[in-house]
Design a protein around this motif. Sequence first.
Motif, PDB file in Angstrom:
ATOM      1  N   MET A 164       0.829  -1.201   0.000  1.00 53.38           N
ATOM      2  CA  MET A 164       0.000   0.000   0.000  1.00 53.38           C
ATOM      3  C   MET A 164       0.868   1.257   0.000  1.00 53.38           C
ATOM      4  SD  MET A 164      -3.066   1.013  -0.055  1.00 53.38           S
ATOM      5  CE  MET A 164      -4.124   2.360   0.362  1.00 53.38           C
ATOM      6  N   LYS A 179       3.746   1.723  -1.165  1.00 52.59           N
ATOM      7  CA  LYS A 179       4.312   1.995  -2.491  1.00 52.59           C
ATOM      8  C   LYS A 179       3.236   2.512  -3.431  1.00 52.59           C
ATOM      9  CE  LYS A 179       7.477  -1.856  -2.018  1.00 52.59           C
ATOM     10  NZ  LYS A 179       7.661  -3.190  -2.534  1.00 52.59           N
ATOM     11  N   VAL A 180       2.077   1.915  -3.320  1.00 51.88           N
ATOM     12  CA  VAL A 180       0.980   2.329  -4.186  1.00 51.88           C
ATOM     13  C   VAL A 180       0.694   3.814  -3.982  1.00 51.88           C
ATOM     14  CG1 VAL A 180      -1.467   2.046  -4.649  1.00 51.88           C
ATOM     15  CG2 VAL A 180      -0.050   0.056  -4.163  1.00 51.88           C
ATOM     16  N   ARG A 202       2.576  -2.537 -17.850  1.00 48.95           N
ATOM     17  CA  ARG A 202       1.204  -2.283 -17.379  1.00 48.95           C
ATOM     18  C   ARG A 202       0.952  -0.798 -17.534  1.00 48.95           C
ATOM     19  NH1 ARG A 202      -0.009  -6.865 -16.432  1.00 48.95           N
ATOM     20  NH2 ARG A 202       1.040  -8.309 -15.059  1.00 48.95           N
ATOM     21  N   MET A 247      -1.554   2.564 -16.696  1.00 50.44           N
ATOM     22  CA  MET A 247      -2.635   3.176 -15.923  1.00 50.44           C
ATOM     23  C   MET A 247      -2.834   4.582 -16.457  1.00 50.44           C
ATOM     24  SD  MET A 247      -1.955   2.024 -12.030  1.00 50.44           S
ATOM     25  CE  MET A 247      -0.469   2.937 -11.940  1.00 50.44           C
ATOM     26  N   PRO A 265      -6.778   1.025 -15.303  1.00 50.55           N
ATOM     27  CA  PRO A 265      -7.608  -0.065 -15.803  1.00 50.55           C
ATOM     28  C   PRO A 265      -9.041   0.005 -15.252  1.00 50.55           C
ATOM     29  CG  PRO A 265      -5.603  -0.904 -14.768  1.00 50.55           C
ATOM     30  CD  PRO A 265      -5.678   0.519 -14.455  1.00 50.55           C
ATOM     31  N   SER A 322     -10.900  -1.981 -13.644  1.00 49.51           N
ATOM     32  CA  SER A 322     -11.180  -2.444 -12.275  1.00 49.51           C
ATOM     33  C   SER A 322     -10.984  -1.360 -11.228  1.00 49.51           C
ATOM     34  CB  SER A 322     -10.265  -3.609 -11.916  1.00 49.51           C
ATOM     35  OG  SER A 322     -10.287  -4.561 -12.897  1.00 49.51           O
ATOM     36  N   ILE A 323     -10.104  -0.410 -11.501  1.00 56.31           N
ATOM     37  CA  ILE A 323      -9.868   0.612 -10.473  1.00 56.31           C
ATOM     38  C   ILE A 323     -10.304   1.999 -10.957  1.00 56.31           C
ATOM     39  CG2 ILE A 323      -8.069  -0.567  -9.167  1.00 56.31           C
ATOM     40  CD1 ILE A 323      -5.984   0.974 -10.793  1.00 56.31           C
ATOM     41  N   GLY A 359       5.513  -1.211  -7.702  1.00 54.41           N
ATOM     42  CA  GLY A 359       4.164  -1.591  -7.308  1.00 54.41           C
ATOM     43  C   GLY A 359       3.209  -1.111  -8.353  1.00 54.41           C
ATOM     44  N   VAL A 360       2.460  -0.043  -8.068  1.00 57.87           N
ATOM     45  CA  VAL A 360       1.616   0.510  -9.123  1.00 57.87           C
ATOM     46  C   VAL A 360       2.558   0.836 -10.230  1.00 57.87           C
ATOM     47  CG1 VAL A 360       0.243   2.457  -9.839  1.00 57.87           C
ATOM     48  CG2 VAL A 360      -0.144   1.413  -7.645  1.00 57.87           C
ATOM     49  N   ASP A 418       3.132  -5.101  -1.595  1.00 56.63           N
ATOM     50  CA  ASP A 418       2.535  -4.854  -2.903  1.00 56.63           C
ATOM     51  C   ASP A 418       2.503  -6.175  -3.643  1.00 56.63           C
ATOM     52  OD1 ASP A 418       1.817  -2.206  -3.010  1.00 56.63           O
ATOM     53  OD2 ASP A 418       3.873  -1.566  -3.307  1.00 56.63           O
ATOM     54  N   GLU A 472       2.929  -8.091  -6.679  1.00 57.57           N
ATOM     55  CA  GLU A 472       3.541  -7.910  -7.997  1.00 57.57           C
ATOM     56  C   GLU A 472       3.928  -9.222  -8.659  1.00 57.57           C
ATOM     57  OE1 GLU A 472       5.863  -3.746  -7.046  1.00 57.57           O
ATOM     58  OE2 GLU A 472       6.772  -5.637  -6.519  1.00 57.57           O
ATOM     59  N   VAL A 522      -4.510  -4.856  -8.989  1.00 58.64           N
ATOM     60  CA  VAL A 522      -4.554  -4.493 -10.412  1.00 58.64           C
ATOM     61  C   VAL A 522      -3.309  -3.684 -10.795  1.00 58.64           C
ATOM     62  CG1 VAL A 522      -5.836  -3.148 -12.136  1.00 58.64           C
ATOM     63  CG2 VAL A 522      -7.048  -4.569 -10.499  1.00 58.64           C
ATOM     64  N   ALA A 523      -2.828  -2.905  -9.823  1.00 55.96           N
ATOM     65  CA  ALA A 523      -1.654  -2.078 -10.105  1.00 55.96           C
ATOM     66  C   ALA A 523      -0.458  -2.927 -10.502  1.00 55.96           C
ATOM     67  CB  ALA A 523      -1.321  -1.247  -8.868  1.00 55.96           C
ATOM     68  N   GLY A 524      -0.213  -4.008  -9.762  1.00 53.42           N
ATOM     69  CA  GLY A 524       0.967  -4.823 -10.034  1.00 53.42           C
ATOM     70  C   GLY A 524       0.727  -5.952 -11.012  1.00 53.42           C
ATOM     71  N   LEU A 525      -0.524  -6.427 -11.082  1.00 54.29           N
ATOM     72  CA  LEU A 525      -0.776  -7.639 -11.885  1.00 54.29           C
ATOM     73  C   LEU A 525      -1.689  -7.397 -13.081  1.00 54.29           C
ATOM     74  CD1 LEU A 525      -1.429 -10.034  -8.862  1.00 54.29           C
ATOM     75  CD2 LEU A 525       0.656  -9.926 -10.193  1.00 54.29           C
ATOM     76  N   GLY A 526      -2.272  -6.220 -13.147  1.00 51.32           N
ATOM     77  CA  GLY A 526      -3.161  -5.924 -14.271  1.00 51.32           C
ATOM     78  C   GLY A 526      -4.571  -6.413 -14.004  1.00 51.32           C
TER      79      GLY A 526
END
Lengths: 284, 903
Positions: free
Chosen positions: A1, A3-4, A98, A100, A119, A121-122, A158-159, B166, B168, B611-615
């Motif tokens: 979290m 890091k996010v 990835r 965002m 994405p 989902s978020i 992370g993110v 996190d 990942e 979702v941030a780390g794995l999509g």
Amino acid sequence: MKKVISTLIMLSLLAPFAQEAVCKEKKEIKKKDVKQIIGKEETKKSTGKKVIKKAKEEPANEAIAIIKKMEEKASTDASRSEISMLTYPYADDDEDFREMKVIAYSKGEDNSYMEFVSPRSIKGMCMLSLDGDQWVYFPSTSRVRKIAGKSKKKTVKGVGGDFTYEDMGGGGDFEEKYDLKLVMIKEKEWVIEGIPKEDSSCSKVLLYVDKEYNMIRVEYYTEDDGHLKTLSQYDIKDYDGREMPSKMVMENHIKETKTVILIHKAEYDIKIDKKYFSPTRFYK
Amino acid sequence: MKLEERIMKAIANFVVKRYKLIPVIAVVLFILSLLAAKNITMKTEMKDMLPEGNPQIQSYIEIYDDFQGGAFVFLTVEGNDKKQMIDCAEDLAAEIRSREDIMQYVKAMKVKTDRDFVTNWGLMLSKAKDIKNTKKMFSRLNILPFLDSLNNSFEETYTGDEAEEDIETSKQENEATVMLNQMETFFVMLRQYLEHPEAMPVQEQGKELADTFLYGNLYNFCPDNSMLMFSITPNFDPMQIKKTMDLIGSIKEVVAKAQKQYPDLFVSYTGDVAVGADEQTAMGFDMAVPALVALVLMIILFAFSFSQLRVIVFSLIALIFGIVYTYGLLGITIKEVNLMTSAMAVLLLGLGIDYGIQILTNFTTYRKNGYSPEDAMKNTYIKSGMGTFLAALTTALGFFVLGFTGSKMFSQFGFLMGMGIVSCYISMTFILPSLLLWFGKKELTSSRIPTLSYNFITKLGLFTNKKRTVTLILGAIVTLGLFAAIFKNEFDYDLMNMEPQHMPSIIQYDKIEEKYSMNPFTNMVIAEDIDDARELTRSLEKIRMIAEVTSLATMIPTDKEQKARLKEIAKIRNMPARYTARTYSESDIDKFAEQVQRVEYNIIEMGDLSVAGLGDNNKITNKRNEIIREIFGAEVGKEGKEVFQKLIELVKSNPKLYAARLTKLDKHFAREMNKIVTNMSNITRNITLADLPKEALDSMLHEDGKRNLVTLYPRQGLLKDINDMERLNKRMHKVSPKITGMTPIITEWMNELLPSSRNAAIYIFITVFIFMLITFRSLKYSILASIPLLIGMIWMLGIQPLLGIKLNFLNYAFIPMVIGMGIDFGIHLVHRFITEDGDIETTYKYTGKAVFLSATTTMIGFGSLALIGSFPSIASIGSILFFGIGACLLSALIILPALLKKK
């Protein structure tokens, strides 16, 4: 979290770009000095003498002047931007990433608000950074988390991201954070060395500024790892009358990862509704 | 008289004079060849076609020798009832253990995680930080405070303000998914008890609930619990076909028995060993049935083409002799056949018969025109002998130059095919004419079967020769159109698409990929010791393209880690009382509902953050969406099982009743939890290899007690794309160049095959062209002879996308073959055209017919493969060769006459 959240903060600060985080008053005070020093440089160029040289005279003043000019070019009171962040777990593999997308609003030096667009989902997840405090809002549960006192040195993996909070200039401008010195004048760019004034994740930075006063590259060095990271800025575009890089790449040479930030759209000195910068907005 | 004519005349005279001696010599050679062919061994793996010096091949061989290749058989049970699925798996395992015919081949079988091992060492395998968190949970074992601690722990780990974790990596993703699965089972069971307390004695309910929480799923269920899978490690090298077939044959029986016993479930098998066995069965069909169908069709064609049926038998005898000679030569030279060279016999059937057809067509036509057998044979040699010789020589040379492509598989294939062509040509040139002269009828009699005259070939040749401008313009338009279509060709990189899709092992392979989000085909590496394994495992677990890593190292932490963990475990052991007798009130039910809601929120937010780390659509969000209502940011998706909301609704519907039931359950749950926690925290020493479960040691540890196997499973869908495979290889190679297995070997093979195939095509064409220049001594005729091939190749590659056929690694590799075969048509026709001084009619009457029959027989062979072959790969080879030969034939019959001009 942790890091996010750090990444979210970093993303929100990207809106006005790293260089923008500067107080208006300071700019006005130094404008005169800037003109004098830059004038000197142009004279040297017009004589046609060798342009790549080590800066000898008043390197600190020269450096500050260049940095100020660069920051002046990018400064804004408020901005809105649409950003994509692409995280690559392997710097040499452009296919694995990835993405965002966020819409970010910034106000002043430290305050920002951002909302995830993808994405899917978020989508709708929001992040507010106000006077050093941060809040995250999860639309899926309507819960809010208040995050406080995160370390600026933390790497924001992370993110995704190889950026740290301080990499993005959050919390102060270059002159405030570093002892600056002009170490080299190249044909198309200046190289300025910055030694952190306070405790920092790096021991030295090298800033590469082109003669149009755009930051084109920043190299980060640490005592342990040597050349740790490089931030490169590309594709200067006109955003709302300002010329700004549309692509930033932060490459971590030790972890061999990279993060790319793409600015799709940016507006400056706009009026932003106060509601974006109110934590009560989340608690409705 | 020209030199070539003199040579052919000399051969003709020899055959005519010695036609009785030649078959005798042929029979002797035939017997010797059969004896020599016994030396040949069959190597069917892709690795056999790669250079032996390759480090990945060396690693693969080493693993085969020491660990039986890390190969597995997976048994799968599908259904909706977890208990029934577990019963079925246990019955399957018991049946397997009771059968000596299976156990003689089994090195290890892992049906479930050893419960005692988890009790003894479960805490030791958790990080010190996690044990510290767990300690807080274990300090309050009554249900309500326990749920509060559970939420606190969740927030400390994943979603809270100070959370450090996190998500990942695949490992984190798997662990989180397992945890969600555990939560689902726990809360569903809790609701079931509260709803129906009479279903089971409350003590058992409490025990089951505590077990579920602390042990989780000991069986390997997929995240949605619709499939249970367990593995068998064979004790033999899976290259041993007989053992593979025996083992899988017996497993099929066990599976069938279980299926009968559990009709509500679906029981099946897969794994590389099982796929290998199913492939053998399918291969047997593909090698026999299409060949038989082709043979029958060829015989029918011959019967309608040649008036004497016996000539068909003679040509088949000569062909079989030629092929047997080739295997004799193989038995004294290379002594092995691989996946590519195993197809040689079928190819030689198609190619070798062509030389016989040239002889038969000319001979029978001359005979019909009134020539005596001897004169007909002499004419055959003089008029068409050199063309046939040139065609055979160019084809053979084309194959021989494959040796210079630098590829082991192409070198072997080229050498063998070159030898095969030479053998078949010699056989057809000497044995067939001898048989025709010795046993052929002296007088021509009319056949009862109507004989086709093939006059249309001559008419077609004459027509396009006359209407050359129109023909060439139309030909150019068609060729240009098809040339443009070439760029629409798509390449299918998914090797699994080349497997027969109806095979049970392939059906289950696909299901495992989908349900477990991983590929069941493993990669592996030998670690020199546990420290090495630990380092490898940690590095491999960071690679996102790897779904799972299994290694002994995951069960043996470092001494430093163990010391820190023992310290935390001791704190749990020395805790004061972990629970109290508690009575739940109605207000406690509100608190209980709040905690359940908090768990749901935490799970939802955990999914968001993952979702941030794995999509999107990672295993965590998928599992989350299954147990709650699906969430898409601000949007709400489809309904899930509503595990938490149903529980909340239930307890809120009658707080008094459920408070009473919870009180009863709590007593037994807390006591059972305390018992297990006490047992789990009784660890006072470090874990060693000797403490690990037997099946883990059996399958992963070498006899020397040090070296051990680290196995990794790629993510779902990774084998579908060569680029993904290459990226994974690159990552794995950075960790250790010794990592080997399915992905590196397939990639290596593909990387070798594509350029080698392209080089082979270029080398063959250049060699053949140079040879034509030497023999024709004319650039013009060499170009003319090449035109049917060049145009045919364009047509062939252009037709593929128009018919929706994709190129793949196997049919692409066979494109050079089209050059070797397709060039013959031009050579035969141009040579005859020169011999006949530019007489199109005679050229197409004799050689045109022969070329047509040669091509048709070849097309029948390849077409039967394309239509009947159960392997899509083999069918695709048949298909491309069918279209290739067909296109070259059409071009030779339609376009070439328009280009041939009398001097």
